[in-house]
Design a protein around this motif. Structure first.
Motif, PDB file in Angstrom:
ATOM      1  N   SER A  83       0.814  -1.217   0.000  1.00 56.36           N
ATOM      2  CA  SER A  83       0.000   0.000   0.000  1.00 56.36           C
ATOM      3  C   SER A  83       0.843   1.260   0.000  1.00 56.36           C
ATOM      4  CB  SER A  83      -0.920  -0.009   1.216  1.00 56.36           C
ATOM      5  OG  SER A  83      -1.769  -1.129   1.171  1.00 56.36           O
ATOM      6  N   LYS A  86       1.995   1.851  -3.506  1.00 57.62           N
ATOM      7  CA  LYS A  86       0.827   2.234  -4.304  1.00 57.62           C
ATOM      8  C   LYS A  86       0.457   3.690  -4.027  1.00 57.62           C
ATOM      9  CE  LYS A  86      -3.031   2.123  -2.668  1.00 57.62           C
ATOM     10  NZ  LYS A  86      -4.186   2.866  -2.160  1.00 57.62           N
ATOM     11  N   ALA A  96      -2.710   3.365  -9.853  1.00 59.25           N
ATOM     12  CA  ALA A  96      -1.933   2.310  -9.213  1.00 59.25           C
ATOM     13  C   ALA A  96      -2.781   1.493  -8.251  1.00 59.25           C
ATOM     14  CB  ALA A  96      -0.749   2.922  -8.454  1.00 59.25           C
ATOM     15  N   GLY A  98      -2.062  -1.834  -5.211  1.00 58.70           N
ATOM     16  CA  GLY A  98      -1.016  -2.491  -4.444  1.00 58.70           C
ATOM     17  C   GLY A  98      -1.378  -3.922  -4.109  1.00 58.70           C
TER      18      GLY A  98
END
Length: 169
Positions: A83, A86, A96, A98
């Protein structure tokens, strides 16, 4: 399924970050919690419905972080490990998502199926585990019929560096 918190004698975390993981409809599935410590170490654990762990759900079946925010008309997406990476890409206006499995696991076919019609860019962490993680994702996407998969290479990346470490624009 990952266990609850791991206690490692680092003392109290200097920072605790909660990453809510939501399905495509925005429903909260679980919280991924990251604790950072003064010695540079970190721990991750899951909470589901206020309880430690995932309640029996395999980590591979968790949605990609941010899947609920991906526009319906998206044509491309960059996949990062985790995360934090991302979020760094999104801060640069890069569409994006993650992975939340950790580098040793791979998102399931059901988890990856929603992105198979997109151009997928894979941004691995700069270590063997990260490259292997993204290679397994690429193979799974190919098996699902994804036609346009690219890997981002960052030769100047620090060891274990990821998209969160990238300062370029």
């Amino acid at each position: 399924n990952l266990p609850g918190p791991t206690i490692k004698n680092q003392g109290e975390p200097t920072r605790k970050t909660v990453y809510p993981i939501r399905d495509q409809n925005g429903n909260l599935i679980a919280n991924h919690i990251r604790s950072d410590y003064a010695d540079g170490s970190k721990d991750f654990y899951w909470e589901c419905d206020g309880m430690p762990g995932l309640g029996g759900m395999p980590v591979a079946d968790l949605p990609l972080d941010g899947i609920h925010e991906l526009p319906e008309d998206a044509t491309e997406v960059t996949i990062a490990e985790g995360s934090k990476a991302k979020n760094a890409l999104k801060a640069h206006s890069v569409p994006a998502l993650g992975t939340v499995t950790g580098a040793r696991s791979t998102p399931s076919e059901n988890t990856l199926r929603p992105i198979t019609n997109l151009t997928v860019r894979l941004w691995p962490d700069n270590d063997d585990e990260g490259r292997d993680h993204m290679q397994r994702i690429a193979q799974r996407l190919i098996g699902l019929g994804c036609k346009d998969i690219r890997t981002i290479e960052w030769p100047e990346a620090p060891m274990k560096g990821d998209a969160a470490d990238f300062q370029g624009t």
